[in-house]
Each structure stands twice: as C-alpha cells, then as structure tokens.
Design a protein around this motif. Sequence first.
Motif, PDB file in Angstrom:
ATOM      1  N   VAL A   1      -4.759  16.363   8.808  1.00 44.98           N
ATOM      2  CA  VAL A   1      -3.466  17.059   8.864  1.00 44.98           C
ATOM      3  C   VAL A   1      -2.719  16.474  10.058  1.00 44.98           C
ATOM      4  N   PRO A   2      -1.905  15.432   9.838  1.00 44.07           N
ATOM      5  CA  PRO A   2      -1.291  14.707  10.953  1.00 44.07           C
ATOM      6  C   PRO A   2      -0.274  15.559  11.704  1.00 44.07           C
ATOM      7  N   ASP A   3      -0.039  15.173  12.969  1.00 46.70           N
ATOM      8  CA  ASP A   3       0.978  15.854  13.760  1.00 46.70           C
ATOM      9  C   ASP A   3       2.115  14.930  14.174  1.00 46.70           C
ATOM     10  N   GLN A   4       2.026  13.641  13.789  1.00 42.46           N
ATOM     11  CA  GLN A   4       3.109  12.710  14.075  1.00 42.46           C
ATOM     12  C   GLN A   4       3.333  11.776  12.892  1.00 42.46           C
ATOM     13  N   LEU A   5       4.523  11.173  12.879  1.00 42.30           N
ATOM     14  CA  LEU A   5       4.976  10.387  11.735  1.00 42.30           C
ATOM     15  C   LEU A   5       5.750   9.170  12.203  1.00 42.30           C
ATOM     16  N   VAL A   6       5.521   8.049  11.531  1.00 40.07           N
ATOM     17  CA  VAL A   6       6.328   6.847  11.720  1.00 40.07           C
ATOM     18  C   VAL A   6       6.924   6.478  10.380  1.00 40.07           C
ATOM     19  N   ASP A   7       8.234   6.282  10.335  1.00 40.10           N
ATOM     20  CA  ASP A   7       8.922   5.943   9.091  1.00 40.10           C
ATOM     21  C   ASP A   7       9.082   4.441   8.966  1.00 40.10           C
ATOM     22  N   ARG A   8       8.441   3.879   7.939  1.00 38.32           N
ATOM     23  CA  ARG A   8       8.625   2.466   7.602  1.00 38.32           C
ATOM     24  C   ARG A   8       9.079   2.319   6.153  1.00 38.32           C
ATOM     25  N   THR A   9       9.738   3.358   5.625  1.00 38.39           N
ATOM     26  CA  THR A   9      10.127   3.338   4.209  1.00 38.39           C
ATOM     27  C   THR A   9      11.416   2.581   3.955  1.00 38.39           C
ATOM     28  N   GLY A  10      12.318   2.590   4.925  1.00 35.15           N
ATOM     29  CA  GLY A  10      13.625   1.985   4.703  1.00 35.15           C
ATOM     30  C   GLY A  10      14.514   2.798   3.776  1.00 35.15           C
ATOM     31  N   ARG A  11      14.145   4.034   3.507  1.00 35.93           N
ATOM     32  CA  ARG A  11      14.921   4.860   2.578  1.00 35.93           C
ATOM     33  C   ARG A  11      16.214   5.330   3.234  1.00 35.93           C
ATOM     34  N   THR A  12      17.250   5.511   2.400  1.00 39.92           N
ATOM     35  CA  THR A  12      18.528   6.029   2.878  1.00 39.92           C
ATOM     36  C   THR A  12      18.843   7.404   2.291  1.00 39.92           C
ATOM     37  N   ASP A  13      18.007   7.897   1.372  1.00 31.09           N
ATOM     38  CA  ASP A  13      18.217   9.219   0.786  1.00 31.09           C
ATOM     39  C   ASP A  13      17.415  10.255   1.574  1.00 31.09           C
ATOM     40  N   ASP A  14      17.557  10.226   2.895  1.00 29.63           N
ATOM     41  CA  ASP A  14      16.698  11.026   3.763  1.00 29.63           C
ATOM     42  C   ASP A  14      17.470  12.085   4.533  1.00 29.63           C
ATOM     43  N   THR A  15      18.618  12.512   3.996  1.00 25.50           N
ATOM     44  CA  THR A  15      19.385  13.577   4.637  1.00 25.50           C
ATOM     45  C   THR A  15      20.215  14.308   3.599  1.00 25.50           C
ATOM     46  N   PHE A  16      20.469  15.584   3.880  1.00 26.86           N
ATOM     47  CA  PHE A  16      21.429  16.350   3.102  1.00 26.86           C
ATOM     48  C   PHE A  16      22.827  16.278   3.712  1.00 26.86           C
ATOM     49  N   HIS A  17      22.952  15.646   4.881  1.00 28.43           N
ATOM     50  CA  HIS A  17      24.215  15.633   5.615  1.00 28.43           C
ATOM     51  C   HIS A  17      24.966  14.324   5.398  1.00 28.43           C
TER      52      HIS A  17
ATOM     53  N   ASP B   1      -7.675  17.430  12.871  1.00 28.46           N
ATOM     54  CA  ASP B   1      -6.455  18.078  13.332  1.00 28.46           C
ATOM     55  C   ASP B   1      -5.648  17.087  14.154  1.00 28.46           C
ATOM     56  N   GLY B   2      -4.585  16.564  13.563  1.00 22.35           N
ATOM     57  CA  GLY B   2      -3.706  15.644  14.277  1.00 22.35           C
ATOM     58  C   GLY B   2      -3.934  14.199  13.875  1.00 22.35           C
ATOM     59  N   GLY B   3      -2.988  13.375  14.279  1.00 22.73           N
ATOM     60  CA  GLY B   3      -3.012  11.959  13.941  1.00 22.73           C
ATOM     61  C   GLY B   3      -1.611  11.503  13.569  1.00 22.73           C
ATOM     62  N   VAL B   4      -1.443  10.192  13.528  1.00 21.42           N
ATOM     63  CA  VAL B   4      -0.152   9.598  13.200  1.00 21.42           C
ATOM     64  C   VAL B   4      -0.235   8.990  11.809  1.00 21.42           C
ATOM     65  N   VAL B   5       0.680   9.410  10.936  1.00 24.07           N
ATOM     66  CA  VAL B   5       0.761   8.823   9.603  1.00 24.07           C
ATOM     67  C   VAL B   5       1.996   7.934   9.546  1.00 24.07           C
ATOM     68  N   VAL B   6       1.825   6.708   9.066  1.00 24.21           N
ATOM     69  CA  VAL B   6       2.958   5.820   8.852  1.00 24.21           C
ATOM     70  C   VAL B   6       3.315   5.891   7.373  1.00 24.21           C
ATOM     71  N   ALA B   7       4.575   6.181   7.108  1.00 24.07           N
ATOM     72  CA  ALA B   7       5.045   6.303   5.734  1.00 24.07           C
ATOM     73  C   ALA B   7       5.655   4.986   5.284  1.00 24.07           C
ATOM     74  N   ILE B   8       5.207   4.493   4.136  1.00 18.33           N
ATOM     75  CA  ILE B   8       5.750   3.275   3.554  1.00 18.33           C
ATOM     76  C   ILE B   8       6.380   3.613   2.208  1.00 18.33           C
TER      77      ILE B   8
END
Length: 253
Positions: A109-125, A159-166
């Motif tokens: 159950v990670p507690d940190q995240l790194v975004d490497r997806t390059g996605r642009t549909d990542d906000t409602f704003h 409990d904890g860890g960094v997940v990198v999202a691709i």
Amino acid sequence: MPEPTAPAGADVTVAILGSWGYYGLLDDARSYPVDTPYGTPSDDVVIGTAHGRRVAYLTRSGRERTIPPHRINHRANIWALHHLGVRHILAATPAGAFDPAVGVGTVVVPDQLVDRTGRTDDTFHDDEDVRVTFAHPFSEPTRAAAIDALREQRWVVADGGVVVAIRGPRFSTAAESRWYAAQGWDLVSTTPYPEAVLARELGMGYASVALVTDHDVIDETPWPVSQERVQAELDAHTLRLRAALIRAAADLS
C-alpha cells in the motif's frame, strides 16, 4: 467543474476500483449507469451490501476486461463514483516490484507516487486556474483502513513505498526498470495516476492497493514480465484479494 450529486438509492461512501470483476460478492447488487461530463465510464457502477455495509465497485478495464490501460477514461470513472456519493476509494492494481525480496503475491500500500505516464487527462480543471496540493498523493486514513483490514485477514502487507505510474500498454524496458530501481522507487503500475489526483480534486480519499505480480525486468530474473505472467498471478490471488478488499471497504464505510 460540474458538481456531482448522488441519486436517490445510492447510499454508498466507499468504492473498490479494480482491474478485475468483483461481481457476485455483493448482496442486493444493483447496477448504476452514470452519464458524466467526461464521457462514459468503463462500466456501470455496481452497488450492494457486504458485511452489513453498502459498498460500490467499478472495474476500470471493463466487465469483459477489454479496455487497455492507455484507453481508460479515468475522469469519467472517478466522477461517476463521486456522483454516487463515494468518498473513499480502495484502488486495487497489479504491480511489478523492483526488490526481489518483495514476494510475488504480497500486497503493498504505497504512500508516494511518481508520474511517468505523460497523460494530459489528469484534471477536472480544464478551464480554471487551479493549483492542486499533491505532496502526499494517497489518503492516510484510507490507507490505514486498507492495511488494517488486510492484515486482519492474514495478508502480508507492506506499509508504504513509492509507485511509479507508467502509461502502458507496454511494460518497461530493462534500462527503464533499472533506472526506476536506482531512484529508490519500489513499484511500477499503470493505474495509480491519474486516478489519485482526480480523486484528490474531488475531495475523495484514495489508496492504491498493489498486488505484486512480478519483479518487472530487473536483471531479467526469474524472467521478464509478460502479460501471461501477470494474468497467472492475478488468477492465483484474485478471489482471496477481492474478498479481503470487500471486507476492508465494509470496515471503512
């Protein structure tokens, strides 16, 4: 940003967002099709009763598992859950671990995240000048509830860890995998981002529950990750994990 309002009869505050079906585990289950300003969700949201509590489930890959990671409409999925009244999301995801000591079949159950997806549909704003606080991407109360419930059911949980999202659909190259590991990151997965930030924008507690299915391609031992390898591990552990998450969702609600 359109403001969701829960329809009558939904009466649910906790949802499981998964990559495989949870149908049949909820009593009095009802499907809720939801039209969103962002298009069609991956599937109807199923709401039913488990352990005396109301729980929702949505499969991000579609009921027939036909939606690949890069085609998931994350904004529609998260908005639909919020529309139905959900305030906490337990997001199950298969993941590769970079440390061979983290065994296949365990949960992180990670507690940190790194975004490497390059996605642009990542906000409602899209049309608003808004800055989103995201230093701590996962909700601590939601994480704690998931960890406690899983450990009570005898799962080995980190409990904890960094997940990198691709982005997917491809897996990492060997060079990418070695670089991720060299940064001190722990897991790689395709779904925690942009789900986590979208949930944050709507004020929802979000926790990623990562089932370790492989060790990516670190030194290519015991063998490089493949779709067949991931699917075999999912098939081996899905029944037990989905029952555990249903219990965790009921406890959290």
